[in-house]
Design an enzyme around this catalytic site. Structure first.
Site, PDB file in Angstrom:
ATOM      1  N   SER A 113       0.836  -1.202   0.000  1.00  0.00           N
ATOM      2  CA  SER A 113       0.000   0.000   0.000  1.00  0.00           C
ATOM      3  C   SER A 113       0.867   1.246   0.000  1.00  0.00           C
ATOM      4  O   SER A 113       1.936   1.267   0.617  1.00  0.00           O
ATOM      5  CB  SER A 113      -0.888   0.003   1.246  1.00  0.00           C
ATOM      6  OG  SER A 113      -1.486   1.270   1.401  1.00  0.00           O
ATOM      7  N   TYR A 142      -1.184  -0.288  10.197  1.00  0.00           N
ATOM      8  CA  TYR A 142      -1.217  -0.862   8.840  1.00  0.00           C
ATOM      9  C   TYR A 142      -0.102  -0.237   7.990  1.00  0.00           C
ATOM     10  O   TYR A 142       0.630  -0.934   7.276  1.00  0.00           O
ATOM     11  CB  TYR A 142      -2.592  -0.573   8.238  1.00  0.00           C
ATOM     12  CG  TYR A 142      -2.810  -1.018   6.824  1.00  0.00           C
ATOM     13  CD1 TYR A 142      -3.206  -2.328   6.533  1.00  0.00           C
ATOM     14  CD2 TYR A 142      -2.669  -0.136   5.754  1.00  0.00           C
ATOM     15  CE1 TYR A 142      -3.443  -2.728   5.220  1.00  0.00           C
ATOM     16  CE2 TYR A 142      -2.894  -0.523   4.455  1.00  0.00           C
ATOM     17  CZ  TYR A 142      -3.286  -1.823   4.187  1.00  0.00           C
ATOM     18  OH  TYR A 142      -3.519  -2.220   2.884  1.00  0.00           O
TER      19      TYR A 142
END
Ligand code: NAP
Length: 319
Positions: free
Chosen positions: A182, A238
């Site tokens: 990501s 994350y």
């Protein structure tokens, strides 16, 4: 315009939609340029691809696409019931898919999977580390589950790669690892200058340094001081897990250069899956289409150590 997991304003939404309409064309062109008889087709039914966390979302769509394209695909899932349900729905479409249980957060499951793969196929050609978790809501930030997030999103792929490294065939086409990552984990999301320095210095970067960074983060979480240390501000746990994954991928790519194994990362962008509570600017199938394209690049065009933002490779943050 960078793809983002967060879409706070209608203006940004419009930008992403516009960006998507252009990239959708690219994805479509790609699909058209990859018939099973394409001259760029280097794979066959003998080519073995493994996808983690594939019972739903992008992983499921990717298994479907790779199987349509004629590879032998192993769908893995941490939960046997969910994995078998996924397999059944693909088999109902006439796709022949293999299944094996694999929880990337559990080292004994990783070892059992590696033994199964060795017995069943004697090796593999493509590994897509897709399994991932986030416990954050779209517009909130929590580090309550930081350990699980780091274990699943960073240590999971790392331990699986270590277990499978000796099993990559590395011939006749280059073997590949594609880590689904990501942009939230790019270096430009970090404001701690010492940390940036550590990650930027690629000549001195090591697994120990990456693991030290991760342990520092977990320590700050435990002490409740994580907000003072310049960690990424959005989906912090994350983002740190993907930061570590990006750094590890780059390091591994350098180590494997010249040994028939490429290692790249791919950010699918804001995609409508369980992780985003169904929000996003593209479908899992659209994200999987691009992931399949990257996983199947012809050997002569296959880069290593790249971070793909959707279709575009970028090194702007060095990781
Ligand atoms: P998803 O629909 O929630 O799928 C995640 C998959 O990972 C599920 O199959 C889940 O299994 C599996 N998983 C979770 N923990 C696991 C573990 N310990 N072992 C094995 N499998 C595990 O999410 P997604 O959006 O498709 O995510 C796929 C990848 O894309 C992730 O790496 C994610 O970080 C990345 N990504 C997604 C977006 C987005 O906007 N969706 C954007 C950037 C990157 P269960 O069903 O058992 O939970």
């Amino acid at each position: 315009m960078r793809c983002s997991l967060f879409i706070p304003s209608p203006t940004l939404l419009t930008h992403l939609d516009l960006q998507y309409s252009a990239t959708a064309m690219l994805a479509m062109d790609y699909k058209l340029s990859m018939p099973s008889s394409s001259p760029t087709k280097w794979w066959s039914k003998e080519t073995v691809a493994v996808v983690t966390g594939a019972n739903k979302g992008i992983g499921f769509a990717l298994v479907e696409r790779l199987a349509e394209l004629g590879l032998t695909v192993v769908l893995t899932s941490r939960d046997v019931t969910r994995g078998k349900a996924a397999i059944e729905s693909l088999r109902a479409q006439g796709l022949d898919i293999e299944f094996c249980q694999l929880d990337v957060g559990d080292s004994s499951s990783i070892m059992a999977f590696a033994s199964w793969l060795q017995r069943r196929f004697g090796g593999l050609d493509i590994l897509v580390n897709n399994a991932g978790v986030s416990f954050n809501e779209i517009d909130s930030n929590s580090v309550e589950h930081a350990e699980t997030v780091i274990r699943t999103n960073f240590y999971g792929p790392k331990l699986l790669i270590e277990a499978l490294l000796p099993m990559f065939r590395r011939s006749p086409a280059t073997s590949r690892i594609l880590n689904i990552s990501s942009q939230l984990g790019l270096l430009n999301k970090v404001s701690n200058s010492a940390l940036k320095e550590l990650l930027r210095d690629e000549d001195k970067l090591s697994e120990e340094k990456i693991e030290y960074m991760v342990s520092q983060f977990l320590d700050h979480v435990k002490k409740g001081t994580w907000q003072e240390h310049g960690w990424p501000k959005v989906w912090t746990d994350y983002a740190v897990s993907k930061l570590a994954l990006n750094a590890y991928s780059r390091l591994l790519a350098t180590k494997q250069e010249g040994h028939g194994l490429s290692v790249n990362c791919f950010c699918p962008g804001f995609t409508r899956t369980a992780m985003t509570r169904g929000r996003g600017s593209r479908t899992p199938e659209e994200a999987a289409e691009v992931a399949a394209r990257l996983a199947l690049l012809p050997p002569s065009e296959l880069p290593t150590g790249k971070f793909f933002k959707w279709c575009t490779p970028t090194l702007y943050s060095k990781l």
